[in-house]
Design a protein around this motif. Structure first.
Motif, PDB file in Angstrom:
ATOM      1  N   SER A  75      -3.303   0.320  10.121  1.00  0.00           N
ATOM      2  CA  SER A  75      -4.461   0.019   9.276  1.00  0.00           C
ATOM      3  C   SER A  75      -4.316  -1.355   8.634  1.00  0.00           C
ATOM      4  O   SER A  75      -5.280  -2.131   8.594  1.00  0.00           O
ATOM      5  CB  SER A  75      -4.603   1.088   8.195  1.00  0.00           C
ATOM      6  OG  SER A  75      -5.549   0.722   7.246  1.00  0.00           O
TER       7      SER A  75
ATOM      8  N   GLY B 280      -7.101   6.020   2.540  1.00  0.00           N
ATOM      9  CA  GLY B 280      -6.626   6.403   3.854  1.00  0.00           C
ATOM     10  C   GLY B 280      -5.771   7.657   3.813  1.00  0.00           C
ATOM     11  O   GLY B 280      -5.655   8.385   4.780  1.00  0.00           O
TER      12      GLY B 280
ATOM     13  N   ARG C 229       0.539   4.905  10.856  1.00  0.00           N
ATOM     14  CA  ARG C 229      -0.894   4.775  10.593  1.00  0.00           C
ATOM     15  C   ARG C 229      -1.179   3.727   9.523  1.00  0.00           C
ATOM     16  O   ARG C 229      -2.122   2.953   9.641  1.00  0.00           O
ATOM     17  CB  ARG C 229      -1.482   6.113  10.161  1.00  0.00           C
ATOM     18  CG  ARG C 229      -2.147   6.837  11.305  1.00  0.00           C
ATOM     19  CD  ARG C 229      -2.870   8.062  10.820  1.00  0.00           C
ATOM     20  NE  ARG C 229      -1.918   9.172  10.879  1.00  0.00           N
ATOM     21  CZ  ARG C 229      -1.713  10.041   9.920  1.00  0.00           C
ATOM     22  NH1 ARG C 229      -2.398   9.984   8.815  1.00  0.00           N
ATOM     23  NH2 ARG C 229      -0.829  10.994  10.053  1.00  0.00           N
TER      24      ARG C 229
ATOM     25  N   PRO D   6      -7.106  -3.622   3.611  1.00  0.00           N
ATOM     26  CA  PRO D   6      -7.066  -2.275   4.185  1.00  0.00           C
ATOM     27  C   PRO D   6      -7.979  -1.328   3.420  1.00  0.00           C
ATOM     28  O   PRO D   6      -8.210  -1.502   2.231  1.00  0.00           O
ATOM     29  CB  PRO D   6      -5.612  -1.849   4.059  1.00  0.00           C
ATOM     30  CG  PRO D   6      -4.882  -2.960   3.433  1.00  0.00           C
ATOM     31  CD  PRO D   6      -5.833  -4.049   3.126  1.00  0.00           C
ATOM     32  N   GLU D   7      -8.485  -0.320   4.123  1.00  0.00           N
ATOM     33  CA  GLU D   7      -9.405   0.623   3.499  1.00  0.00           C
ATOM     34  C   GLU D   7      -8.682   1.466   2.472  1.00  0.00           C
ATOM     35  O   GLU D   7      -7.519   1.806   2.625  1.00  0.00           O
ATOM     36  CB  GLU D   7     -10.037   1.521   4.554  1.00  0.00           C
ATOM     37  CG  GLU D   7      -9.013   2.381   5.280  1.00  0.00           C
ATOM     38  CD  GLU D   7      -9.608   3.128   6.425  1.00  0.00           C
ATOM     39  OE1 GLU D   7      -9.311   4.323   6.545  1.00  0.00           O
ATOM     40  OE2 GLU D   7     -10.347   2.499   7.193  1.00  0.00           O
TER      41      GLU D   7
END
Length: 183
Positions: free
Chosen positions: A75, A90, A71, A86-87
């Motif tokens: 991302s 997460g 994941r 990237p956020e």
């Protein structure tokens, strides 16, 4: 190498932080608790049951780490394709920590790893860690982190610290030509 500067025979020993003082004691207590709990469960349920619990924790932890890593990579890949970053939040790092705790042999670490896999717990731990980090950085030396790379500290042999800044001026020689800077 000696500089001829007198040194003080009384050097003050730096104070150890609380974490460095109590971390070995905490790790030892945790190991004793894990071993004691495994023996209690082995007496109650039998040795093969404990062995199966440990193997199940190992398999579940490796699956969790693999999924969280996948994941995180997806991302990062999507963010790079968008041209952004990237956020945050997460939760992949805490999910990986939960998987690592599942892999470690012991029932207390398995319980902590399973708790970290729950989204509300993960969100609360993330908020707490961010707040603690912000508070710690706020108490750090004045000037912030950006100024740390601009300052220099010189430690003299007598223990005194001289602070200053490095300023490098490169001027071209009279006959030397340099190409113009372009962006």
């Amino acid at each position: 190498m000696t500089t001829g500067a007198p040194t003080s025979p009384y050097t003050a020993r730096p104070r150890r932080s609380r974490l460095r003082r109590f971390l070995p004691l905490g790790v030892a207590a945790w190991l004793v608790l894990e071993i004691w709990l495994l023996t209690v469960v082995a007496d109650a349920a039998g040795g093969p049951t404990v062995f199966l619990l440990l193997v199940a924790g190992l398999v579940a932890g490796s699956v969790v780490i693999k999924r969280a890593g996948r994941r995180a990579f997806q991302s990062l890949n999507e963010a790079l394709q968008r041209g952004g970053s990237p956020e945050r939040g997460g939760g992949n790092g805490l999910a990986m920590l939960g998987g690592l705790l599942l892999i470690l042999p012991g029932l207390v670490s398995d319980a902590a790893g399973l708790l970290l896999l729950l989204p509300p717990v993960r969100k609360a731990v993330s908020r707490y860690a961010e707040g603690a980090l912000d508070k710690r950085l706020g108490r750090a030396a004045s000037g912030g982190l950006g100024d740390a790379f601009q300052q220099v500290r010189i430690h003299r042999p007598d223990g005194k610290v001289v602070q200053g800044e490095v300023v490098r001026e490169e001027r071209p020689e009279p006959g030397e030509r340099r190409p113009p800077l372009t962006r």
